[in-house]
Design an enzyme around this catalytic site. Structure first.
Site, PDB file in Angstrom:
ATOM      1  N   PRO A  97       1.631   7.856  -0.504  1.00 12.04           N
ATOM      2  CA  PRO A  97       2.351   8.668  -1.485  1.00 12.04           C
ATOM      3  C   PRO A  97       3.790   8.246  -1.763  1.00 12.04           C
ATOM      4  O   PRO A  97       4.500   8.924  -2.499  1.00 12.04           O
ATOM      5  CB  PRO A  97       2.321  10.067  -0.859  1.00 12.04           C
ATOM      6  CG  PRO A  97       2.266   9.824   0.615  1.00 12.04           C
ATOM      7  CD  PRO A  97       1.479   8.556   0.795  1.00 12.04           C
ATOM      8  N   ALA A 150       0.884  -1.175   0.000  1.00  7.36           N
ATOM      9  CA  ALA A 150       0.000   0.000   0.000  1.00  7.36           C
ATOM     10  C   ALA A 150       0.917   1.219   0.000  1.00  7.36           C
ATOM     11  O   ALA A 150       1.307   1.707   1.044  1.00  7.36           O
ATOM     12  CB  ALA A 150      -0.896  -0.026   1.241  1.00  7.36           C
ATOM     13  N   CYS A 182      -0.749   3.586  11.554  1.00  8.82           N
ATOM     14  CA  CYS A 182      -0.588   4.776  12.397  1.00  8.82           C
ATOM     15  C   CYS A 182      -1.780   4.902  13.348  1.00  8.82           C
ATOM     16  O   CYS A 182      -2.215   5.998  13.664  1.00  8.82           O
ATOM     17  CB  CYS A 182      -0.334   6.028  11.582  1.00  8.82           C
ATOM     18  SG  CYS A 182      -1.305   6.176  10.112  1.00  8.82           S
ATOM     19  N   LYS A 205       7.644   5.407   1.983  1.00  6.19           N
ATOM     20  CA  LYS A 205       8.350   4.181   2.383  1.00  6.19           C
ATOM     21  C   LYS A 205       8.913   3.471   1.156  1.00  6.19           C
ATOM     22  O   LYS A 205       9.936   2.806   1.245  1.00  6.19           O
ATOM     23  CB  LYS A 205       7.426   3.297   3.203  1.00  6.19           C
ATOM     24  CG  LYS A 205       7.040   3.995   4.496  1.00  6.19           C
ATOM     25  CD  LYS A 205       6.218   3.185   5.418  1.00  6.19           C
ATOM     26  CE  LYS A 205       5.718   4.038   6.568  1.00  6.19           C
ATOM     27  NZ  LYS A 205       4.723   5.073   6.205  1.00  6.19           N
TER      28      LYS A 205
END
Ligand SMILES: C[S@@+](CC[C@H](N)C(=O)[O-])C[C@H]1O[C@@H](n2cnc3c(N)ncnc32)[C@H](O)[C@@H]1O
Length: 304
Positions: free
Chosen positions: A126, A123, A243, A129
Site C-alpha cells: 500500500p 512491490a 516479513c 515504504k
C-alpha cells in the site's frame, strides 16, 4: 499451534528448548505500537506537542520520525483508537510497525540524501515504504511498481494523502522489469512472502503454514530478485526485505541468485528482527551492492 512450524523454527534458529520457549512466549506479549510522522505535513516537535492532549506517551525508536506510542491512562475503547484522532485523519502520522520502517533505514542509513536518483520500489502497495523513500530522497524520482492492479487504488490514495511528490506509478510484473537492464540507481524489493507475521494478528492462520507453500513463494522471490538485480546499475545498491523468518524466503533466495550469477553482488548488511529481542514483529532485511553485470536470459513471454 502448527507443529511443523515449531519444528522448523527449532531446527533452524533455536539450539535449546529454553531459547525456543522464550521466543514462543514473546509472541503472546503485547508489542508496542509505533507511529511514523509525516514530515511532508507537520514537524515532529509540533505533532508530539499536539498528541499530548490525548495522553499519549511517545518515546523515540531507533528509526527517525518513528515513535513508540502508549496510553498512560485507561480510556474507553473509542478514545484509545489512534485512528480517530484529528491528527491521524489529517495524515500527520500513520500507524506503522517498527520493523516496517526499517527497509528504508537500511537502504539510506537514515541520511536524507538530496541527490537526484532514479529509484525503483518494486512491490509497493500500500505504499508505506514508497512514501518513506520520498522522505529520504526528496529530489529523486521514484517508480512505485505494483503488480496487482487491485492493490493500486490503495497505493494511489496513500501517495496522495501523504503528499508524496515525484512518484510515478507502474503496474508491471517481473518479466517486464527484467528488460530494464541497468536502469535504476537504487531499488527496494519488499517482497511478497508467506506472511508468517500474520501470526501476530491471527494465530489460527498458521495452520496453513507448510514448506511446500514457502518454497513456491521463494521461487517467485528469486525471480523478482533476479529481475531486480538486472535492472540495477553496476556499483549501486538495493535492499531486499520480507516479513517472514524462515531461511528459504530470505538467505536461500539471496544465496541461490548469487550461485546463479557468481560475484555479481556483495552483502553490505543483513539483519533479522526478533519479537523477543527487538520488540517488534519479525522482519528480515538485506542490503546488497551490485558488483558486475548479470548475464540474464529473457523469457519470451511477458505478463503485463
Ligand atoms: C509486502 S507487500 C509490499 C508492501 C509495501 N512495500 C509497503 O511498504 O507498503 C508485497 C507486494 O508484492 C506484490 N506482488 C505480489 N506478487 C507479485 C509479483 N509477481 N510481482 C511483483 N509484485 C508482486 C503484492 O501485490 C504486494 O503489494
Amino acid at each position: 499451534m502448527n507443529s511443523k512450524f515449531i519444528e522448523y523454527f527449532k531446527e533452524n534458529f533455536f539450539k535449546s528448548e529454553n531459547d525456543l520457549k522464550i521466543f514462543l512466549s514473546s509472541l503472546d506479549k503485547h508489542l508496542k505500537k509505533t507511529i511514523r510522522i509525516n514530515t511532508n505535513k507537520i514537524s515532529p516537535d509540533i505533532l508530539l506537542e499536539r498528541l499530548k492532549k490525548y495522553n499519549y506517551d511517545l518515546s523515540p525508536t531507533f528509526s527517525k520520525n518513528v515513535y513508540y506510542i502508549e496510553r498512560w491512562e485507561n480510556f474507553d475503547e473509542l478514545e484509545k483508537r489512534l485512528g480517530f484522532t484529528l491528527e491521524h485523519l489529517m495524515w500527520f502520522f500513520y500507524i506503522q510497525e517498527l520493523w516496517a520502517s526499517s527497509s528504508v533505514f537500511y537502504l539510506s542509513d537514515w541520511k536524507i540524501d538530496e541527490t537526484n536518483y532514479l529509484i525503483l520500489d518494486m512491490a509497493s502497495s500500500p505504499g508505506w515504504k514508497t512514501t518513506q523513500l520520498e522522505e529520504f530522497y526528496p529530489n529523486s524520482f521514484i517508480v512505485a511498481n505494483e503488480f496487482s492492479r487491485d492493490r493500486t487504488a490503495q497505493l494511489i490514495a496513500n501517495i496522495e494523502r501523504m503528499w508524496s511528490e515525484n512518484v510515478w506509478l507502474t503496474c508491471y510484473n517481473w518479466q517486464f522489469i527484467w528488460r530494464l537492464t541497468e536502469t535504476f540507481d537504487k531499488i527496494l524489493l519488499d517482497a511478497p512472502c508467506s506472511w508468517e507475521w500474520i501470526w501476530f494478528k491471527a494465530i489460527e492462520s498458521l495452520k496453513y503454514w507448510n514448506l511446500k507453500n514457502v518454497k513456491k513463494i521463494a521461487d517467485l522471490q528469486e525471480k523478482l530478485f533476479e529481475s531486480w538485480l538486472n535492472a540495477l546499475k553496476v556499483g549501486w545498491e538495493m535492499l531486499y526485505s520480507t516479513c517472514t523468518m524462515n531461511k528459504i524466503e530470505n538467505e536461500w533466495v539471496i544465496e541461490n541468485v548469487l550461485r546463479k550469477y557468481p560475484d555479481s553482488f556483495e552483502i553490505i548488511t543483513q539483519k533479522r528482527f526478533w519479537p523477543h529481542i527487538d520488540n517488534t514483529w519479525w522482519f528480515f532485511v538485506t542490503r546488497i551492492k551490485k558488483l558486475k553485470s548479470v548475464d540474464y536470459k529473457f523469457s519470451k513471454k511477458i505478463e503485463l
